[in-house]
Structures are given as structure tokens and as C-alpha cells.
Motif scaffolding. Structure first.
Motif, mmCIF file in Angstrom:
data_model
loop_
_atom_site.group_PDB
_atom_site.id
_atom_site.type_symbol
_atom_site.label_atom_id
_atom_site.label_comp_id
_atom_site.label_asym_id
_atom_site.label_seq_id
_atom_site.Cartn_x
_atom_site.Cartn_y
_atom_site.Cartn_z
ATOM 1 N N ALA A 214 0.885 -1.128 0.154
ATOM 2 C CA ALA A 214 -0.048 0.018 -0.099
ATOM 3 C C ALA A 214 0.958 1.200 0.108
ATOM 4 O O ALA A 214 2.235 1.267 0.586
ATOM 5 N N LEU A 215 0.391 2.429 -0.527
ATOM 6 C CA LEU A 215 1.054 3.583 -0.644
ATOM 7 C C LEU A 215 0.146 4.689 0.045
ATOM 8 O O LEU A 215 -1.008 4.890 -0.473
ATOM 9 N N PRO A 216 0.873 5.600 1.058
ATOM 10 C CA PRO A 216 0.022 6.597 1.150
ATOM 11 C C PRO A 216 -0.205 7.648 -0.272
ATOM 12 O O PRO A 216 0.454 7.471 -1.198
ATOM 13 N N HIS A 217 -1.158 8.570 0.079
ATOM 14 C CA HIS A 217 -1.447 9.353 -1.051
ATOM 15 C C HIS A 217 -0.495 10.063 -1.952
ATOM 16 O O HIS A 217 -0.266 10.086 -3.033
ATOM 17 N N ALA A 218 0.212 10.840 -1.221
ATOM 18 C CA ALA A 218 1.609 11.576 -1.487
ATOM 19 C C ALA A 218 2.510 10.790 -2.272
ATOM 20 O O ALA A 218 3.007 10.988 -3.330
ATOM 21 N N ALA A 219 2.720 9.507 -1.468
ATOM 22 C CA ALA A 219 3.653 8.695 -2.180
ATOM 23 C C ALA A 219 3.138 7.876 -3.580
ATOM 24 O O ALA A 219 3.906 7.696 -4.498
ATOM 25 N N PHE A 220 1.756 7.929 -3.620
ATOM 26 C CA PHE A 220 1.257 7.239 -4.752
ATOM 27 C C PHE A 220 1.367 8.459 -5.919
ATOM 28 O O PHE A 220 1.791 7.784 -6.934
ATOM 29 N N LEU A 221 1.149 9.807 -5.614
ATOM 30 C CA LEU A 221 1.412 10.796 -6.543
ATOM 31 C C LEU A 221 2.858 10.855 -7.130
ATOM 32 O O LEU A 221 3.029 11.122 -8.122
ATOM 33 N N ALA A 222 3.663 10.545 -6.027
ATOM 34 C CA ALA A 222 5.076 10.603 -6.438
ATOM 35 C C ALA A 222 5.576 9.546 -7.440
ATOM 36 O O ALA A 222 6.492 9.734 -8.494
ATOM 37 N N GLU A 223 4.977 8.426 -7.051
ATOM 38 C CA GLU A 223 5.263 6.999 -8.207
ATOM 39 C C GLU A 223 4.536 7.597 -9.416
ATOM 40 O O GLU A 223 5.142 7.206 -10.413
ATOM 41 N N LEU A 224 3.446 7.941 -9.561
ATOM 42 C CA LEU A 224 2.881 8.341 -10.664
ATOM 43 C C LEU A 224 3.656 9.449 -11.479
ATOM 44 O O LEU A 224 3.969 9.056 -12.706
ATOM 45 N N ALA A 225 4.067 10.388 -10.898
ATOM 46 C CA ALA A 225 5.103 11.265 -11.548
ATOM 47 C C ALA A 225 6.417 10.764 -12.102
ATOM 48 O O ALA A 225 7.072 11.092 -13.134
ATOM 49 N N GLY A 226 6.622 9.772 -11.737
ATOM 50 C CA GLY A 226 7.974 9.001 -12.205
ATOM 51 C C GLY A 226 7.829 7.783 -12.743
ATOM 52 O O GLY A 226 9.008 7.133 -13.565
ATOM 53 N N CYS A 227 6.612 7.349 -13.303
ATOM 54 C CA CYS A 227 6.464 6.038 -14.140
ATOM 55 C C CYS A 227 6.215 6.354 -15.674
ATOM 56 O O CYS A 227 6.062 7.553 -16.195
ATOM 57 N N ASP A 228 6.287 5.254 -16.337
ATOM 58 C CA ASP A 228 5.947 5.621 -17.681
ATOM 59 C C ASP A 228 4.650 5.319 -18.274
ATOM 60 O O ASP A 228 4.190 5.668 -19.307
#
Length: 370
Positions: A214-228
């Protein structure tokens, strides 16, 4: 939830709160989407609830296009009467007819029109999404798809007999398709149990490197920003958050009624065939929409039973293989030129600030100047 990482050496075997009465002012103050429960601590992505008295992930406490100003206005509304916010799930409940803030979706089914016309104080607002942590660098067109986020939310619906049926069919199919597409790193997140996550990681095909948890919301957004690319069960807020970052997004098969509409919104907005549907012998979306004429509960029952039957079939391996082929075909479209932010642009992402302003207005206060 503990994170599980690794890759297997062998390939896997195929295998509401209820709205208050009109004559009573709510005792608690909370700006939240109508139907989201309060009174529990917030959970990670997938199955989110809002803490008491706060805006949670995607809620009024986080401004989208309104930026920090929306958050400041949201802080000001504590202690004031709540204003219900419908996040766009059709059909609209008839219980929310006095006052309503509703996101302006690209389209709404005809069944909603009579109810919407009966609401005396209806105001359309933009989407309520989290503020992206950092801008996405460069475009996505033509770049190799090496790092992918897979997000599964909304799995544990109250009337769902076995919530594991959906991930047991979809996750193995996703991992198989990602490996065939040349992806190397996968971040799997959602409200999945640690045991189920460990099983998926252990069966993941080489050369995938899968990190799960699971990811906290801020961490989820950070993952989104760095994915393809993002592969997600098509919750509307997730689609809008990914769109605000310009992330190529593929909609996995729907697990409930609203996700059928959301996936269609996404496909139509971006102009790319990135909507994955169930094989016809598992579930036909037209059958679901026809059943919806009898009521949403009937449509949901049809979806839940169809997914459960497919997971229990002796040839479930064939269902997984068919899904994998569909996902792989849709993945190839994520490399094509497309406006991945089109849905977010069409709906707008300043809803948090707009909701906060509406609550302040209802309380007789003026919004602070930004």
C-alpha cells in the motif's frame, strides 16, 4: 502493510455516511464527497476513508488546480455545516436532493437528468484531486515503457462475497502482459492483503522486478510522476490524478458499475483504445447497463457474480490468458501520440477550492484572497 519485493525464478502457472435529515444541522463538520464515511483513520490507496474533520486523499483538504489556496480555504471550513459533494458516480441518489456540489463529467446517463433537475441548489464543480508533487518531465510519446504503476482500489465492496476474485484474475494477467511488453519495474499498490501480494510477487514472470504494498496518497502521486504508464482499475479520481500529470493510463477491466463509465470517459477523452474489457464469456458491459434499468444493485450483482464465477472456473487459466492478450494490446497504444490529460482538462481539477468556497458561502464567510 509490509512491502514485498522480488521476482520469481520460475514463471507463474497460468492460471454512505447517510445524508443528515433536511431539518437537522450535522453535528460534525466535514467537507467530503457524499457517501464517504468518516470516523476512521485514513487508509492507503484503495479503500480510502477520510479522517474526521479533515480532507483526505483527493478530498477538499488538497487543492488541485486551485493549488495551496484551496487547502487554506478548506482549513477555514471546519466548524461549519457540511455541503454534500457527489463525485460523479451515476446514478445519483435521490436522497441528495436539497443541496449538491457535483463534478461536471463529460456525460451523464439519461436516468440522472430528472433527479438532477429536481435539485434546487445544484452547482457543478471541477474534480477534487490531489495536487501533483512535481511536474512530469518531458512527454511520454515514444519513450520506452520500463517503469509501470499498477493500482487496484475499491476491491472490498460491502456486498462482495469474495473480494480476491478480481485480483486473482487480473494481476497475473497484468504481470504477464507487462513482461511481454518489455517492462522491467512494476509498483503494485492497492488494498490487497500481504499474503496475496507475496503470492503475486512470487509468481511474477522474469525479468520483472515487482515491488508491492500500500502507498499513502502523496507517495502514490510521487510514483505516478516518475512512471512511464499507469494500469489501474478505473476509479475516477485516479484517472484524473494521472491525467493531471500527463501519465499514459490504461483502464483495467471494471469491477463495479461506475468503472464502466469511467473507462469509457477515459478512452473517449484521450482518443486511444486503452480500455480493457472482460472477455465476452465472462461479462458483457451492455448486459450490465441493461440490468441497471432495474436498479444499480442488480447491475452490481451481475458484475460481482460474473467475476466470481470466472475466478472459480476450472479453465480460469484461459480467462487470465485472454485478459493478458487484451492488456498487452492496450499497452501498445500507450506509446502512441495522445492527450493523456484530456479527461482532467475536460472536467477541471479545481474542485477542492470550489467546494471550500461553497461551504464558506453557506456559512456566511468570504473566501480568503489568494
Amino acid at each position: 502493510m509490509r512491502e514485498v519485493t522480488g521476482a520469481a525464478a520460475v514463471r507463474r502457472t497460468r492460471l454512505r455516511p447517510r445524508p443528515p435529515p433536511a431539518d437537522r444541522t450535522p453535528r460534525r463538520t466535514l467537507v467530503r464527497p457524499a457517501g464517504v464515511r468518516a470516523g476512521r483513520t485514513g487508509r492507503a490507496r484503495g479503500g480510502r476513508t477520510l479522517p474526521r474533520g479533515r480532507g483526505g486523499p483527493g478530498g477538499a483538504g488538497r487543492a488541485g488546480r486551485g493549488g495551496a489556496g484551496g487547502g487554506r480555504r478548506a482549513d477555514r471550513v471546519r466548524g461549519q455545516p457540511a455541503v454534500p459533494v457527489d463525485r460523479g458516480r451515476p446514478p445519483l441518489s435521490a436522497a441528495r436532493r436539497d443541496r449538491l456540489l457535483r463534478p461536471a463529467l463529460p456525460e451523464l446517463p439519461p436516468e440522472c437528468q430528472g433527479i438532477l433537475a429536481s435539485i434546487p441548489r445544484l452547482r457543478w464543480v471541477e474534480a477534487i484531486v490531489g495536487t501533483p508533487p512535481v511536474p512530469r518531465a518531458g512527454g511520454s510519446t515514444g519513450r520506452p515503457c520500463r517503469k509501470v504503476v499498477v493500482s487496484l482500489g475499491g476491491l472490498r465492496a460491502p456486498r462482495l462475497a469474495d473480494w480476491t476474485s478480481y485480483p486473482r484474475l487480473v494481476v497475473p494477467a497484468v504481470l504477464e502482459a507487462l513482461a511481454a511488453h518489455g517492462v522491467r519495474d512494476v509498483r503494485l499498490t492497492g488494498n490487497l492483503s500481504a499474503g496475496l501480494l507475496a503470492d503475486f510477487v512470487g509468481r511474477s514472470p522474469l525479468p520483472l522486478r515487482v515491488t508491492a504494498g500500500a502507498l499513502p496518497h502523496a507517495a502514490f502521486l510521487a510514483e505516478l510522476a516518475g512512471c512511464d504508464a499507469l494500469l489501474t482499475s478505473p476509479g475516477l479520481t485516479t484517472l484524473l490524478e494521472a491525467g493531471s500529470l500527463g501519465v499514459p493510463t490504461l483502464c483495467l477491466p471494471p469491477q463495479n458499475l461506475s468503472q464502466i463509465f469511467n473507462a469509457r470517459f477515459q478512452r473517449q477523452a484521450v482518443g486511444a483504445d486503452v480500455q480493457v474489457t472482460w472477455p465476452a464469456d465472462v461479462l458483457r458491459e451492455d448486459d450490465v447497463l441493461a440490468m441497471r434499468a432495474k436498479g444499480e444493485d442488480h447491475a452490481l450483482e451481475l458484475i460481482y457474480e460474473a467475476i466470481g464465477r470466472a475466478a472459480a472456473r476450472a479453465d480460469a487459466e484461459r480467462v487470465v490468458a485472454a485478459l493478458s492478450d487484451r492488456i498487452l494490446a492496450a499497452l501498445r497504444h500507450t506509446a502512441e501520440p495522445a492527450d493523456w490529460g484530456a479527461l482532467a482538462t475536460a472536467v477541471g481539477t479545481g474542485g477542492a477550492a470550489q467546494v471550500a468556497d461553497a461551504v464558506l458561502a453557506a456559512a456566511g464567510q468570504s473566501p480568503p484572497s489568494s
